[in-house]
Design an enzyme around this catalytic site. Structure first.
Site, mmCIF file in Angstrom:
data_model
loop_
_atom_site.group_PDB
_atom_site.id
_atom_site.type_symbol
_atom_site.label_atom_id
_atom_site.label_comp_id
_atom_site.label_asym_id
_atom_site.label_seq_id
_atom_site.Cartn_x
_atom_site.Cartn_y
_atom_site.Cartn_z
ATOM 1 N N HIS A 120 0.812 -1.220 0.000
ATOM 2 C CA HIS A 120 0.000 0.000 0.000
ATOM 3 C C HIS A 120 0.839 1.260 0.000
ATOM 4 C CE1 HIS A 120 -3.311 -2.674 0.247
ATOM 5 N NE2 HIS A 120 -2.861 -3.189 1.369
ATOM 6 N N ARG A 165 -5.912 16.248 0.300
ATOM 7 C CA ARG A 165 -4.603 16.905 0.473
ATOM 8 C C ARG A 165 -3.897 17.025 -0.869
ATOM 9 N NH1 ARG A 165 -3.949 11.390 1.603
ATOM 10 N NH2 ARG A 165 -2.523 10.430 0.127
HETATM 11 C C1 MV4 Z 1 -9.986 -2.920 -3.165
HETATM 12 C C2 MV4 Z 1 -9.353 -3.874 -3.975
HETATM 13 C C3 MV4 Z 1 -10.182 -4.743 -4.670
HETATM 14 N N1 MV4 Z 1 -11.508 -4.662 -4.562
HETATM 15 N N2 MV4 Z 1 -11.321 -2.873 -3.099
HETATM 16 C C4 MV4 Z 1 -6.069 -1.221 -1.063
HETATM 17 C C5 MV4 Z 1 -5.887 0.060 -0.305
HETATM 18 C C6 MV4 Z 1 -7.217 0.698 -0.261
HETATM 19 N N3 MV4 Z 1 -7.138 2.119 -0.373
HETATM 20 C C7 MV4 Z 1 -7.995 0.055 -1.342
HETATM 21 N N4 MV4 Z 1 -7.332 -1.154 -1.693
HETATM 22 C C8 MV4 Z 1 -7.942 -2.069 -2.476
HETATM 23 N N5 MV4 Z 1 -9.285 -2.042 -2.462
HETATM 24 C C9 MV4 Z 1 -12.047 -3.725 -3.771
HETATM 25 N N6 MV4 Z 1 -13.381 -3.665 -3.667
HETATM 26 C C10 MV4 Z 1 -7.966 -3.907 -4.026
HETATM 27 C C11 MV4 Z 1 -7.253 -3.004 -3.259
HETATM 28 C C12 MV4 Z 1 -5.823 -3.112 -3.350
HETATM 29 C C13 MV4 Z 1 -5.076 -2.081 -3.896
HETATM 30 C C14 MV4 Z 1 -5.661 -0.924 -4.363
HETATM 31 C C15 MV4 Z 1 -4.919 0.083 -4.899
HETATM 32 C C16 MV4 Z 1 -3.553 -0.074 -4.988
HETATM 33 C C17 MV4 Z 1 -2.927 -1.196 -4.535
HETATM 34 C C18 MV4 Z 1 -3.674 -2.220 -3.979
HETATM 35 C C19 MV4 Z 1 -3.048 -3.370 -3.524
HETATM 36 C C20 MV4 Z 1 -3.802 -4.372 -2.984
HETATM 37 C C21 MV4 Z 1 -5.185 -4.232 -2.885
#
Ligand code: MV4
Length: 507
Positions: free
Chosen positions: A235, A292
Site C-alpha cells: 500500500h 490533500r
Molecule cells: C480494493 C481492492 C479490490 N476490490 N477494493 C487497497 C488500499 C485501499 N485504499 C484500497 N485497496 C484495495 N481495495 C475492492 N473492492 C484492491 C485493493 C488493493 C489495492 C488498491 C490500490 C492499490 C494497490 C492495492 C493493492 C492491494 C489491494
C-alpha cells in the site's frame, strides 16, 4: 495576498512549498523537531522554529505547538503538506478558530470524506459509481454473510476509518468470513479507535487510477487529468505516471466529470484527489477522496503546465480559478520514482544514516524534488521518502528513456536506497508495454533478480570481474571517499566520485 506562510511539515514537500512561497514573494516559516535541526527545509526557510521531541505526536502532529509558532511568527496561513496534519479536520478547524488560513479544504469537507461509509452514502446520492457493497457498518456476522452471498465472493472487508490497507481483508469463501471479520474489526479498532467495518465486492488485480481536482471558493471545480498509481508495495506507492496509458480522452472526460461531481457533493475546495479502482474491462469505481496535495502531484504539474502549490495558495486567498475546464490541456508524459532510504537487499527495510556522497541527475526532462543533501543524516523517526525523481517527455517512451538515464546518474552514498529497483521496473517488458495493475510489483519482486543481458554462464564471469573491481576500488569505495580535514569535519575528496560511480554502476 498572504505575507507569511507556515509550513507544518518536513522533508521534500516542505521544500517544495517553501519554493512556491518564494516564487510568490511570500515569506516561509519552517518548524522542526530535535532531529530535524539541520534538515533542508530548515535551511531553505526564512525563519525556523523548534517544536520539540522527534516523536511526531510531540512535534509535527502537535496542533498546539504549531499554532503557537503561527502566532509567534505572525504567519497568516498554514500549508500542511501531505501526511501529518494534512487531513486532520480538527487541525483545519483549530486554524480557522485561530484566524490563520488553512491551505486546503474546510474541516466539514474533510469530515465528509473521512469515513468511507459516510463517503459512500454521499456518493450514492450524487449518482457516482462505486464498487457494490454496503454503505453502512456491519452489525453482525449474520448480516455480513447475507450481504456476501448476495454480492458474491470474493469480497473485501474494509474499515470505514481505514486507509493504507489497515483493517482490510480479502475473503475468498464463506468459511473464511467469520475470522476475517473479527480480525478486520480488531485491527481497525487498534489502528483507528473505530471498529466499523463494511463490505465491498473484491475486484481482482484492479488498476488504481486517481483524478486530480481543483475547486475554488466560488463554486468552480475542474479536473486536471489522471495519474496511474498501480505500482505499489504494501500500500505504498512506488512509481506514478500521468497520463494513465489505458485512459483515452473519452474515459478521461467521464472520470473527470465524476471526480468533479464527487468534489461538489462534498462541498470541496482547494486541491484534492478522487481515487478510482479500474477493472479489466476499464469500468471505474469511486474508492475514496484524498483531501490533500499528494506526493505524486508533480506528474500532473508536468503534463498540465500548472503549479498546484501556487494554485492552492491563490485559492486559499479567495481568488477564483484563473481558467476553465476547456483551457486545461494535457501534453506529454511524466513518470515519478519515489526514492526511499531503504535496503533492497534486506526486504526494503528502512536504512537511515549519513549521506556521505551525493551525485545528482539533471538534464532534459528531469525534475528532482528532494529533502536531502550531502552530509545530512537521515533520521529514523519518519517516513523514509528522501526525494522524487520525475522524468518528462513528449511521450511515454521518451519519459522512460530520460528517467532511466537520470537514474544512472544518481548516486546516494552512505545509506541504502531503492534506486536499483527503478532500473528493474523501467527495464521490465511488461512495464514498457504498460501492462500495469496493483499486483505488478509483487510479481516483479518474486522473480529472481537476474543479471541484465546474461541469464547464462556469463553471469559467473561477470561476478568474478565485479569482485575484482570491488577489491581494486578498496577503501575509497567502501567509505565513499570521505577524508577528514581540520576540526574533524569530514569533506569529500573530489577525485573519488569516479570510483563511487563505478562502484554504483556495478550494481
Ligand atoms: C480494493 C481492492 C479490490 N476490490 N477494493 C487497497 C488500499 C485501499 N485504499 C484500497 N485497496 C484495495 N481495495 C475492492 N473492492 C484492491 C485493493 C488493493 C489495492 C488498491 C490500490 C492499490 C494497490 C492495492 C493493492 C492491494 C489491494
Amino acid at each position: 495576498m498572504f505575507k507569511k506562510i507556515l509550513i507544518a511539515n518536513r522533508g521534500e514537500i516542505a521544500v517544495r512549498v517553501i519554493r512556491a512561497c518564494h516564487e510568490m514573494g511570500i515569506a516561509a516559516v519552517a518548524v522542526y523537531s530535535d532531529v530535524d535541526r539541520a534538515a533542508l527545509h530548515v535551511r531553505k526557510a526564512d525563519e525556523a522554529y523548534s517544536i520539540g521531541a522527534p516523536a511526531a505526536a510531540e512535534s509535527y502532529l502537535n496542533i498546539q505547538k504549531i499554532l503557537d509558532v503561527a502566532e509567534r511568527s505572525g504567519a497568516d496561513a498554514i500549508h500542511p503538506g501531505y501526511g501529518f496534519l494534512s487531513e486532520n479536520a480538527k487541525f483545519a478547524r483549530a486554524c480557522s478558530d485561530a484566524g490563520v488560513k488553512f491551505i486546503g479544504p474546510t474541516a466539514a469537507a474533510m469530515d465528509a470524506m473521512g469515513s468511507k461509509t459516510r463517503a459512500r452514502q454521499a456518493m450514492e446520492k450524487a449518482g457516482v459509481p462505486f464498487v457494490p457493497g454496503t454503505s453502512r457498518g456491519l452489525d453482525s456476522f449474520e448480516q455480513a454473510e447475507e450481504v456476501a452471498v448476495r454480492i458474491g465472493y470474493p469480497i473485501m472487508l474494509k474499515a470505514a476509518a481505514g486507509g493504507g490497507g489497515k483493517g482490510m481483508r480479502l475473503v475468498q469463501a464463506s468459511t473464511e468470513l467469520k475470522s476475517a471479520l473479527e480480525s478486520a474489526r480488531s485491527e481497525a479498532e487498534r489502528a483507528f479507535g473505530d471498529g466499523e467495518v463494511y463490505i465491498e465486492k473484491a475486484l481482482l488485480n484492479p488498476r488504481h487510477i486517481e483524478m486530480q481536482v481543483l475547486a475554488d471558493e466560488h463554486g468552480n471545480t475542474v479536473y486536471l487529468g489522471e495519474r496511474e498509481c498501480s505500482l505499489q508495495r504494501r500500500h505504498q506507492k512506488v512509481v506514478e505516471e500521468a497520463p494513465s496509458p489505458i485512459v483515452d480522452p473519452d474515459m478521461r472526460r467521464r472520470m473527470g466529470e465524476i471526480a468533479v461531481r464527487v468534489a461538489q457533493a462534498a462541498g470541496y475546495t482547494n486541491a484534492g484527489t478522487v481515487e478510482f479502482l479500474v477493472d479489466q474491462q476499464k469500468n471505474f469505481y469511486f474508492l475514496e477522496m484524498n483531501t490533500r496535495l499528494q506526493v505524486e502531484h508533480p506528474v500532473t504539474e508536468l503534463i498540465t503546465g500548472l503549479d498546484l502549490v501556487h494554485l492552492q495558495i491563490h485559492i486559499a486567498n479567495g481568488e477564483p480559478l484563473p481558467f476553465q475546464q476547456d483551457d486545461i490541456k494535457i501534453r506529454g508524459h511524466a513518470i515519478e520514482c519515489r526514492i526511499y532510504a531503504e535496503d533492497p537487499d534486506n526486504n526494503y527495510f528502512p536504512s537511515p544514516g549519513k549521506i556521505t556522497l551525493l551525485l545528482l541527475p539533471s538534464g532534459p526532462g528531469i525534475r528532482r524534488d528532494s529533502g536531502m543533501y550531502e552530509g545530512w543524516t537521515v533520521p529514523m523517526d519518519y517516513d523514509p521518502l528522501l526525494a522524487k525523481l520525475i522524468g518528462y517527455g513528449t511521450d511515454r517512451g521518451q519519459a522512460i528513456g530520460r528517467l532511466t538515464r537520470a537514474l544512472n546518474e544518481y548516486f546516494v552514498g552512505g545509506i541504502k536506497t531503492n534506486i536499483s529497483l527503478f532500473r528493474r521496473i523501467l527495464n521490465d517488458p511488461e512495464f514498457r508495454a504498460a501492462k500495469l495493475d496493483t499486483g505488478f510489483l509483487d510479481r516483479l519482486l518474486k522473480q529472481k533478480e537476474t543479471m541484465p543481458d546474461s541469464g547464462n554462464s556469463q553471469a559467473e564471469e561477470v561476478a568474478v570481474i565485479a569482485a575484482g573491481m570491488f577489491a581494486a576500488l578498496g577503501s575509497a569505495a567502501a567509505g565513499a571517499g570521505e577524508r577528514v580535514v581540520n576540526d574533524g569535519v569530514k569533506e569529500v575528496a573530489s577525485p573519488n566520485w569516479k570510483q563511487a560511480a563505478r562502484k554504483e554502476a556495478l550494481h
